[in-house]
Enzyme design. Structure first.
Site, PDB file in Angstrom:
ATOM      1  CG  HIS A  49     -47.308  27.972  47.924  1.00 12.64           C
ATOM      2  ND1 HIS A  49     -46.494  28.337  46.577  1.00 12.64           N
ATOM      3  CD2 HIS A  49     -47.754  29.117  48.186  1.00 12.64           C
ATOM      4  CE1 HIS A  49     -46.057  29.185  45.915  1.00 12.64           C
ATOM      5  NE2 HIS A  49     -46.795  30.094  47.413  1.00 12.64           N
TER       6      HIS A  49
HETATM    7  C1  T46 Z   1     -44.991  32.786  46.869  1.00 12.60           C
HETATM    8  C2  T46 Z   1     -45.203  33.504  45.844  1.00 12.60           C
HETATM    9  C3  T46 Z   1     -46.251  35.257  46.578  1.00 12.60           C
HETATM   10  C4  T46 Z   1     -36.215  30.248  44.926  1.00 12.60           C
HETATM   11  O1  T46 Z   1     -35.039  29.105  44.843  1.00 12.60           O
HETATM   12  N1  T46 Z   1     -35.539  31.495  46.118  1.00 12.60           N
HETATM   13  C5  T46 Z   1     -36.908  32.035  46.642  1.00 12.60           C
HETATM   14  O2  T46 Z   1     -36.693  33.018  47.262  1.00 12.60           O
HETATM   15  C6  T46 Z   1     -37.754  32.055  46.027  1.00 12.60           C
HETATM   16  C7  T46 Z   1     -39.070  32.454  46.810  1.00 12.60           C
HETATM   17  C8  T46 Z   1     -38.323  30.966  45.115  1.00 12.60           C
HETATM   18  N2  T46 Z   1     -37.602  30.316  44.703  1.00 12.60           N
HETATM   19  C9  T46 Z   1     -37.645  28.953  43.665  1.00 12.60           C
HETATM   20  C10 T46 Z   1     -38.478  28.342  43.958  1.00 12.60           C
HETATM   21  C11 T46 Z   1     -39.564  26.968  43.000  1.00 12.60           C
HETATM   22  O3  T46 Z   1     -38.269  26.098  42.278  1.00 12.60           O
HETATM   23  O4  T46 Z   1     -38.169  29.300  42.141  1.00 12.60           O
HETATM   24  C12 T46 Z   1     -39.043  29.077  42.222  1.00 12.60           C
HETATM   25  C13 T46 Z   1     -40.335  28.746  42.018  1.00 12.60           C
HETATM   26  O5  T46 Z   1     -41.153  29.322  42.819  1.00 12.60           O
HETATM   27  P1  T46 Z   1     -42.802  29.353  42.993  1.00 12.60           P
HETATM   28  O6  T46 Z   1     -43.104  28.129  41.962  1.00 12.60           O
HETATM   29  O7  T46 Z   1     -42.521  28.810  44.695  1.00 12.60           O
HETATM   30  O8  T46 Z   1     -43.312  30.460  42.901  1.00 12.60           O
HETATM   31  P2  T46 Z   1     -45.072  30.841  42.986  1.00 12.60           P
HETATM   32  O9  T46 Z   1     -44.465  32.094  42.299  1.00 12.60           O
HETATM   33  O10 T46 Z   1     -45.459  30.421  42.889  1.00 12.60           O
HETATM   34  O11 T46 Z   1     -44.565  31.218  44.344  1.00 12.60           O
HETATM   35  C14 T46 Z   1     -43.746  32.575  45.212  1.00 12.60           C
HETATM   36  C15 T46 Z   1     -42.947  31.784  46.298  1.00 12.60           C
HETATM   37  O12 T46 Z   1     -42.625  31.121  46.138  1.00 12.60           O
HETATM   38  C16 T46 Z   1     -43.807  31.873  47.325  1.00 12.60           C
HETATM   39  O13 T46 Z   1     -43.127  31.801  48.114  1.00 12.60           O
HETATM   40  O14 T46 Z   1     -45.468  32.828  48.837  1.00 12.60           O
HETATM   41  O15 T46 Z   1     -44.280  34.015  45.072  1.00 12.60           O
END
Ligand code: T46
Length: 316
Positions: A49
């Site tokens: 993303h």
């Molecule tokens: C990024 C990379 C480096 C939350 O509720 N609060 C938070 O602060 C974050 C970071 C995530 N979430 C929730 C959103 C999703 O439902 O946690 C779940 C997993 O997040 P995501 O699929 O976006 O995780 P990654 O590892 O793909 O990405 C994360 C960060 O979301 C993103 O901003 O830049 O790490």
């Protein structure tokens, strides 16, 4: 993108190592959130993303992983496997995290709280949004200026005979007047006014809504010798809403607090606390100032707008 790798200073002794990450110092934004990712299955990549506005610094405090970045023009791959190595993921950079080691703890410092609406989770949408944003990014640079960076926010104006180096980052709605020089390792926030003839050298971090008067100079080397360069230039930090009067010199390595006011012709040789007024050579403390820019009386009340500033300044 060549600036995405960051190396942090390690403070070590026989007891071990310590790294300090500070907003607007070695982290180029105000940190509003910290999160960490761990216990990841090495086969399962994450990310995929971009963020519309969020800026982040990624640090692998344990183990390793690979980060892929794509800013719409350039794609790059970075291995994070040392706690003193960070990756700056700027807004509008598509990023993926791969090859997590089992012991990987990926710590992320973020410039804002979690907002799902800030995510672009589909690569095609990212391409379209990027294209639209690039076309919309309307900053003005005078035909007689030399602007080498692409990192300039909307509505910024850069006037004649100004030279902006390729690594510089300039926010939105800034006004940068004639005959100014902005070197590579310089960050300017939003709504900054830079009057004519200002020299901003590597290491300057300038917050939002800062006023820099004509012919102000930021130095960055306390022991200058021709053709001898320090390993790293000293960092000078000007916090949000500070003002620096005409012809002042800010000696390298000092921090000017929020809403502080430096009078014309001053030489600043030390850190300046928020809401204070300093002038002279060397600049000395002359009292407190209001957000409107005028001096406060002994009861911390502004003599111009009548605001009582006692609580904001934090005096008892
Ligand atoms: C990024 C990379 C480096 C939350 O509720 N609060 C938070 O602060 C974050 C970071 C995530 N979430 C929730 C959103 C999703 O439902 O946690 C779940 C997993 O997040 P995501 O699929 O976006 O995780 P990654 O590892 O793909 O990405 C994360 C960060 O979301 C993103 O901003 O830049 O790490």
């Amino acid at each position: 993108m060549e600036n995405s790798n960051m190396k942090f200073q390690v403070i070590g002794d026989e007891r071990g190592s310590l790294i300090s990450l500070e907003a607007m110092k070695n982290i180029p934004f105000n940190i509003k959130r910290v999160y960490y990712i761990y216990g990841v299955d090495p086969k399962l990549p994450r990310g995929f993303h971009a963020h519309k506005e969020l800026q982040q610094v990624l640090v692998c405090v344990s183990g390793s992983c690979t980060i892929i970045l794509d800013d719409g023009n350039v794609k790059s791959e970075h291995i994070l496997n040392e706690p003193d190595h960070g990756i700056l993921v700027d807004k509008m950079v598509w990023h993926e995290m791969h090859h997590f080691s089992e012991d990987c703890i990926l710590m992320v410092l973020a410039s804002d709280i979690y907002k799902e609406e800030d995510y672009i989770r589909n690569f095609e949408d990212f391409r379209i949004y990027f294209k639209k944003k690039s076309n919309l990014n309307k900053y003005f640079s005078h035909e007689l200026s030399l602007v080498e960076t692409n990192n300039i926010g909307d509505n910024t104006k850069i006037w004649a005979y100004t030279h902006v180096f390729p690594g510089a980052k300039i926010g939105e709605n800034c006004n940068i007047n004639d005959h100014t020089l902005i070197e590579n390792d310089v960050v300017l926030g939003n709504n900054v006014t830079v009057k004519s003839g200002v020299h901003i050298w590597d290491g300057a971090r300038i917050g939002n809504n800062v006023f820099i008067g004509p012919s102000v100079v930021f130095t960055n080397d306390l022991n200058p010798r021709s053709k001898r360069y320090p390993e790293k230039f000293a960092q000078t930090i000007i916090n949000d809403y500070a003002s620096i009067g005409a012809n002042s010199t800010i000696v390298a390595g000092n921090v000017i607090g929020e809403h502080a006011m430096i009078g014309a012709g001053s030489v600043v040789t030390k850190d300046i606390p928020p809401y204070t007024l300093w002038y002279g050579n060397p600049a000395v403390f002359r009292g407190y100032v209001c957000e409107c820019g005028n001096k406060l009386n002994v009861n911390y009340i502004c003599q111009t707008c009548n605001e009582n500033m006692k609580n904001k300044i934090g005096v008892k």
